[in-house]
Structure formats: structure tokens, C-alpha cells
Design a protein around this motif. Sequence first.
Motif, PDB file in Angstrom:
ATOM      1  N   UNK A 181      55.147  38.644  42.876  1.00  0.00           N
ATOM      2  CA  UNK A 181      53.841  38.811  43.086  1.00  0.00           C
ATOM      3  C   UNK A 181      53.392  40.187  42.994  1.00  0.00           C
ATOM      4  N   UNK A 182      52.165  40.233  42.171  1.00  0.00           N
ATOM      5  CA  UNK A 182      51.602  41.794  41.923  1.00  0.00           C
ATOM      6  C   UNK A 182      50.455  41.818  41.972  1.00  0.00           C
ATOM      7  N   UNK A 183      49.497  42.698  42.706  1.00  0.00           N
ATOM      8  CA  UNK A 183      48.249  42.739  42.745  1.00  0.00           C
ATOM      9  C   UNK A 183      47.696  43.554  41.744  1.00  0.00           C
ATOM     10  N   UNK A 184      46.619  43.218  40.740  1.00  0.00           N
ATOM     11  CA  UNK A 184      46.049  44.183  40.059  1.00  0.00           C
ATOM     12  C   UNK A 184      44.499  44.155  40.329  1.00  0.00           C
ATOM     13  N   UNK A 185      43.999  45.426  40.310  1.00  0.00           N
ATOM     14  CA  UNK A 185      44.637  46.665  40.156  1.00  0.00           C
ATOM     15  C   UNK A 185      45.458  46.771  41.349  1.00  0.00           C
ATOM     16  N   UNK A 186      46.503  47.742  41.160  1.00  0.00           N
ATOM     17  CA  UNK A 186      47.430  48.050  42.034  1.00  0.00           C
ATOM     18  C   UNK A 186      46.793  48.835  43.324  1.00  0.00           C
ATOM     19  N   UNK A 187      47.631  48.917  44.577  1.00  0.00           N
ATOM     20  CA  UNK A 187      47.058  49.664  45.622  1.00  0.00           C
ATOM     21  C   UNK A 187      45.911  48.882  46.679  1.00  0.00           C
ATOM     22  N   UNK A 188      45.646  47.515  46.122  1.00  0.00           N
ATOM     23  CA  UNK A 188      44.684  46.965  47.001  1.00  0.00           C
ATOM     24  C   UNK A 188      45.264  45.393  47.802  1.00  0.00           C
ATOM     25  N   UNK A 189      46.784  45.513  47.671  1.00  0.00           N
ATOM     26  CA  UNK A 189      47.325  44.553  48.154  1.00  0.00           C
ATOM     27  C   UNK A 189      46.900  44.042  49.729  1.00  0.00           C
ATOM     28  N   UNK A 190      46.662  45.382  50.479  1.00  0.00           N
ATOM     29  CA  UNK A 190      46.414  44.904  51.947  1.00  0.00           C
ATOM     30  C   UNK A 190      45.034  45.600  52.425  1.00  0.00           C
ATOM     31  N   UNK A 191      44.259  45.825  51.347  1.00  0.00           N
ATOM     32  CA  UNK A 191      42.843  46.524  51.545  1.00  0.00           C
ATOM     33  C   UNK A 191      41.747  45.648  50.971  1.00  0.00           C
ATOM     34  N   UNK A 192      40.674  45.275  51.737  1.00  0.00           N
ATOM     35  CA  UNK A 192      39.535  44.505  50.968  1.00  0.00           C
ATOM     36  C   UNK A 192      38.850  45.512  50.133  1.00  0.00           C
ATOM     37  N   UNK A 193      38.669  44.818  48.961  1.00  0.00           N
ATOM     38  CA  UNK A 193      37.772  45.650  47.822  1.00  0.00           C
ATOM     39  C   UNK A 193      36.179  45.785  48.406  1.00  0.00           C
ATOM     40  N   UNK A 194      35.513  46.386  47.554  1.00  0.00           N
ATOM     41  CA  UNK A 194      33.996  46.618  48.055  1.00  0.00           C
ATOM     42  C   UNK A 194      33.148  46.273  46.973  1.00  0.00           C
ATOM     43  N   UNK A 195      33.484  45.398  46.212  1.00  0.00           N
ATOM     44  CA  UNK A 195      32.626  44.877  45.207  1.00  0.00           C
ATOM     45  C   UNK A 195      31.884  43.577  45.247  1.00  0.00           C
ATOM     46  N   UNK A 196      30.418  43.564  44.988  1.00  0.00           N
ATOM     47  CA  UNK A 196      29.693  42.527  45.276  1.00  0.00           C
ATOM     48  C   UNK A 196      29.067  41.686  43.966  1.00  0.00           C
ATOM     49  N   UNK A 197      28.055  40.731  44.005  1.00  0.00           N
ATOM     50  CA  UNK A 197      27.698  40.368  42.982  1.00  0.00           C
ATOM     51  C   UNK A 197      27.176  41.132  41.983  1.00  0.00           C
ATOM     52  N   UNK A 198      27.187  40.929  40.584  1.00  0.00           N
ATOM     53  CA  UNK A 198      27.646  39.554  40.206  1.00  0.00           C
ATOM     54  C   UNK A 198      29.029  39.549  39.868  1.00  0.00           C
ATOM     55  N   UNK A 199      29.496  40.598  40.077  1.00  0.00           N
ATOM     56  CA  UNK A 199      31.316  40.595  39.926  1.00  0.00           C
ATOM     57  C   UNK A 199      32.070  39.554  40.674  1.00  0.00           C
ATOM     58  N   UNK A 200      31.497  39.003  41.675  1.00  0.00           N
ATOM     59  CA  UNK A 200      32.067  38.000  42.486  1.00  0.00           C
ATOM     60  C   UNK A 200      32.045  36.534  41.757  1.00  0.00           C
ATOM     61  N   UNK A 201      31.117  36.381  40.780  1.00  0.00           N
ATOM     62  CA  UNK A 201      31.277  35.089  40.020  1.00  0.00           C
ATOM     63  C   UNK A 201      32.671  35.030  39.307  1.00  0.00           C
ATOM     64  N   UNK A 202      33.328  33.917  39.089  1.00  0.00           N
ATOM     65  CA  UNK A 202      32.485  32.754  38.487  1.00  0.00           C
ATOM     66  C   UNK A 202      32.465  31.583  39.733  1.00  0.00           C
ATOM     67  N   UNK A 203      33.278  31.982  40.837  1.00  0.00           N
ATOM     68  CA  UNK A 203      33.443  30.674  41.709  1.00  0.00           C
ATOM     69  C   UNK A 203      32.402  30.797  42.995  1.00  0.00           C
TER      70      UNK A 203
END
Length: 355
Positions: A25-47
Motif C-alpha cells: 500500500x502506497x499513498x500518492x503523493x508520498x509523505x501524506x500517509x499520516x497527515x491530513x491534506x489541506x485542499x477543498x472544493x472543487x478538488x474534493x469531488x467527485x464523491x
Amino acid sequence: MKFIYTSVVLALLVTTSLSAQTFYNHTIPSGWENTDGNYSLPGSTPFNTPNQSRWQWTYGRETLTHQFPILITEIAFRRSSDATTAAATYQGVQIILASSTNASHTSVSPTFANNLGADMVTVFNGDVQIPAYTAAGVSPAPFNVRVPLQVPFAFDPSAGLDLVIDVSTLGPTPAAGGGFPLDGVFPNGFLSQNGHITDPTSPSRNWFNENAGPIIELTYVFGSAAHFNVIATTTGGGTGDLFFQFANVPATTTRAYSLICGTPVSLFGLELGTGPVFGVWFDPLVAFVISQPAAAGNPFHWTWPVSSPTFPAAPLILPPGSLVGVAGQTWEVAGVGVDASGEVTGVTPVTQLVW
């Protein structure tokens, strides 16, 4: 006595089979495995929207840990924050994976098709389940929207091209949206996104951000050959339907078990696919499966090769209402192939059914 012997043999084969087929299991982009991101709409779509949409994310090859050929078998998404979420279903989701058509994710074309390399594959076409989830006070949120690929995708980061993940929600979509804003990052120098917020059939984008996109978890094995895989899906919510099939059965297989488990390994604090018996837990349902005699078309213990319409050369399809008695349960499914001498020929990744 035969049942006990079979159980012991399967258990003894676990270590050998899993060591021969390690899943990463590998998270992309790397380095965010255990850290919340900081990006909001509309990047949060499609779900997180009732709109049908298309999103094309390009991830720099440098962000993958293993810089040699891999075979991607599953992708997973996580919510932007740990919050209670109701179950929802996005129907008609199409996912394409491809290598990029140029050497940089920062110079993508506004036309979607121009960014998909010659190796593009539709790896999933079906429904994506947003599972019900109760906030647990964790950060980041878990990768609990998991999509086992119906067709594994071979990708080689060392070939000099980036990875493109293209997701279209063709509908119907939940009327109120899925309530699942994706966790993403901005700015980040290892990814970019094209999108059309309201029309998944549009040939070109109406949204672009060169340095943003969702945090995604890849599951993969080493190598580039098509991988033995199980495809098991249901609409969920008590509908009681089922689509069940195996793909890329190893050539030397003469029979195989469909290890169907009614006890998710998460009950024991384990990650999906890490149970003690070929990735699942040994429970009464698994015991029942391995006690069944092998027969052509037997969905529990099937012989191979066979021709369509015999399972699994053709899928087992059960209409809504067939399995309403298991509503609310979570099952896990894996396949184990065996050759004429009793040696394991292959083990599929574990997939999950939320009834």
C-alpha cells in the motif's frame, strides 16, 4: 476427516503463498500517509456532489516509492476530515488508468484524451460504495472508499512517464451528494488535475489546477503480468444483488476456492487483506467453502478451465432480492488457485462486500 485435512493443508500453505505474492500500500503523493491534506472544493469531488463529473489526476512518477514495474490492483480514497458519513452509492463510475503522454504532469492538455497514453485501460466500470462511517476522532481519516480494480494495471515509473487516474461519475448519483469530500493537497509539485464539474462526457476540462489533487492509496504487487483477481460487487443497502467473477486465472490451475468470509478482519484490528488464511479470517463460512467438493461451475470450489456460460468463465449474477438475508453484513472474499499436484498457483487480493 477429509474436511479437517483440507483445512490444515490450506493453513500450512498460507505463509508460502503470501510471501510469493506481497501486496504493498502506497499513498500518492508520498509523505501524506499520516497527515491530513489541506485542499477543498472543487478538488474534493467527485464523491461529494449530486453532479455527474469527470476528474483526471496526473501524479508525478517520482512520488512512487518503487521505481520499477508494478501491477496496481486497487485504489482507495479517504475523506478530507474524520466525520460521520451516511452510506451512499455512485452508480456508473468509470475509472481509467494510463501512463501520461508527456514527461511532465505540469504540462497536461485541456483535452482529456490527449493525456491518456497508449497503455490506457478501463480498470473499473460499476458502482462505488461510500460506506457508512462513525467518526472515530482520528487524523487523517481512513481510506475507507476502496475500489478493487476489475482489470489490474501495469505501470512502470522508471519508463519516464507519469501515472494518470481518470474518474467519471456517469450516474445516477446520490440526490444529495455522497457526503464524501476527498482529502487532497495544494500546493504540491507532484500532481495536477483536470476536471469538468458538471459533464463527464465533455472532451475537455472546465477546471484545472497544476499543483493540486486528491491523496490516493494504491495497492499493488511487483511485476507487470496480468494478476489473478476477484471481482465481487453489490449495490449494498440491503438490495441483495451480486456480481461475482474471477479474472486472469493462472494457467496451471485445475481447481480453486472462493474463500468467502463473513467476519471482516477489522474486528480484530487488522487491515483488509491481512487475515491469517490467504488474507481473510478463518470463520464458519470459510470452513463451509473448503469442505465443498470441486465441481464445474461451483461458486465455492470450482474447476478450471471451463468455458462460458460456466462460472467463472462467465460471471455469477444474482438480481436484487436474492440475498436480502445478509443485509448489513460485511463479507471479505479471496480466491486461491491450486494445480493438479495440490500446489497453490495464485492468490487474489481480498475484496470486500458491504451488503
